[in-house]
Design an enzyme around this catalytic site. Structure first.
Site, PDB file in Angstrom:
ATOM      1  N   ARG A 142       1.644   2.391   4.052  1.00 36.74           N
ATOM      2  CA  ARG A 142       0.951   3.582   3.559  1.00 36.74           C
ATOM      3  C   ARG A 142       1.689   4.816   4.086  1.00 36.74           C
ATOM      4  NH1 ARG A 142      -3.978   2.785   0.989  1.00 36.74           N
ATOM      5  NH2 ARG A 142      -4.907   0.724   1.299  1.00 36.74           N
ATOM      6  N   HIS A 159      -7.508   1.600  -5.848  1.00 39.16           N
ATOM      7  CA  HIS A 159      -8.172   2.587  -6.701  1.00 39.16           C
ATOM      8  C   HIS A 159      -7.701   2.453  -8.149  1.00 39.16           C
ATOM      9  CE1 HIS A 159      -9.615   4.440  -3.045  1.00 39.16           C
ATOM     10  NE2 HIS A 159     -10.136   5.468  -3.701  1.00 39.16           N
ATOM     11  N   ARG A 196      -4.043   9.689  -5.197  1.00 33.39           N
ATOM     12  CA  ARG A 196      -3.768   8.759  -4.096  1.00 33.39           C
ATOM     13  C   ARG A 196      -2.448   9.101  -3.390  1.00 33.39           C
ATOM     14  NH1 ARG A 196      -7.539   7.107  -1.911  1.00 33.39           N
ATOM     15  NH2 ARG A 196      -6.754   5.056  -1.298  1.00 33.39           N
ATOM     16  N   HIS A 208      -1.052   6.222  -0.773  1.00 35.59           N
ATOM     17  CA  HIS A 208      -0.149   5.313  -1.487  1.00 35.59           C
ATOM     18  C   HIS A 208       1.170   5.994  -1.828  1.00 35.59           C
ATOM     19  CE1 HIS A 208      -2.902   1.977  -1.997  1.00 35.59           C
ATOM     20  NE2 HIS A 208      -3.826   2.798  -2.435  1.00 35.59           N
TER      21      HIS A 208
END
Length: 342
Positions: free
Chosen positions: A79, A114, A161, A167
């Site tokens: 991440r 997501h 995101r 991400h």
């Protein structure tokens, strides 16, 4: 992969350097597209639009979330909010990035849940709305509007995101593509069997397979909790770390929802208990309020107790939506009179 990750960091920097008013927009989008919303918002709304579509949204949502957890366990995706430090990029080059309360996800990053779960679960709803638009209009623009909105939504979710450093771009693209394929493939395989036994068996299969995979990975000497440690180490604010971002939070949600579908299948409205449009609207609004209250109630700090409470909440939700609240609405509204009564 380092060059791909570095390019993703620069893209995130460019997004965060945009107009200040966009910050609230991106954070709102990433919050509304949280996989939990498939279970607490999308499912009730879809169910009162069409029962089969609602069940399909929930079923595809829980299956795709389980698959997302499994993929994350084996793909070991980084991440951005921790990689920028662990890689040493922040020491070697000037990096201007900010974290937010929604940044500190504790599970691995690939693919984006997501994008994948939202994209998969909304597919049957988009298909139903496209069919409805085609029946009522000959305009190509009207016919394509549900799918266009779907694409724009997933694009906005993906960018949000990246903006919050949850991400990298390639994880977002992978999530969108995987979600669309899953939605398309699973739409025709929503269980026709509406029995408690089937859904209990499905929930047990999801839980046991997760535990077995988890044990096998640990037995193989792989540190499966590596992402939790990195998230804890590099999150700017410890209070931003949430239990509901851990992989087993998703598993408890999925198994609970599978049981909830079984409970819903075991109850039925009284004969003639079909809802008219206004009753559907009232039931949908009641369901949205009731589920939000349910999920704000009981937030234990003990991890094991939290998982158990989370399971219970998602097990009771489908029963509230499909039986208790519609029955309440039917009991509070006068019976419809036949036009030939007089």
């Amino acid at each position: 992969m380092d060059s791909l990750h570095t390019a993703g960091i620069r893209f995130a920097e460019a997004l965060q350097a945009g107009p200040p008013w966009l910050e609230k927009f991106w954070i709102s989008v990433t919050s509304l597209a949280d996989p939990k919303c498939v279970f607490t918002i999308c499912f009730p709304l879809a169910y009162f639009l069409d029962r089969k579509v609602g069940v399909s949204v929930l079923w595809i949502g829980l299956v795709s979330e389980w698959l997302n957890v499994v993929l994350k366990w084996f793909l070991f995706g980084e991440r951005p909010f921790w990689w920028v430090h662990e890689s040493g990029l922040a020491r070697k080059q000037l990096v201007t990035l900010r974290q937010f309360p929604v940044s500190c996800e504790t599970g691995p990053g690939s693919p984006s849940g997501h994008c994948m779960i939202t994209g998969a679960a909304l597919w049957p709803l988009v298909t139903a709305l496209t069919a409805l638009a085609s029946r009522h209009s000959r305009s190509l623009v009207v016919k394509l509007s549900p799918f266009s909105a779907y694409v724009l939504l997933l694009l906005a979710v993906g960018l949000s995101r990246i903006f919050v450093l949850a991400h990298f771009p390639h994880q977002v693209v992978g999530g969108i593509l995987t979600g669309a394929v899953l939605g398309w493939g699973l739409q025709g395989h929503t269980p026709a069997t509406r029995t408690l036994g089937f859904f209990v068996a499905a929930g047990l299969a999801l839980l046991l397979s997760s535990l077995v995979l988890h044990s096998l990975v640990i037995t193989a000497g792989i540190d499966i909790d590596w992402s939790i440690r990195l998230a804890t180490k590099w999150c700017s604010n410890p209070s931003w770390l949430r239990l509901d971002t851990r992989p087993f939070a998703s598993i408890s949600r999925d198994t609970g929802s599978a049981l909830g579908l079984g409970l819903a299948a075991s109850f039925s409205l009284p004969r003639g208990g079909r809802l008219d449009p206004w009753q559907r609207l009232a039931s949908a609004l009641l369901a949205l309020v009731a589920i939000q209250v349910l999920h704000r109630f009981l937030q234990p700090t003990d991890v094991t107790l939290w998982y158990g409470t989370n399971f219970f909440k998602y097990a009771i939700g489908p029963w509230l939506v499909t039986f208790l609240l519609p029955r309440l609405v039917l009991s509070l509204t006068p019976p419809r009179r036949s036009p030939h009564t007089d």
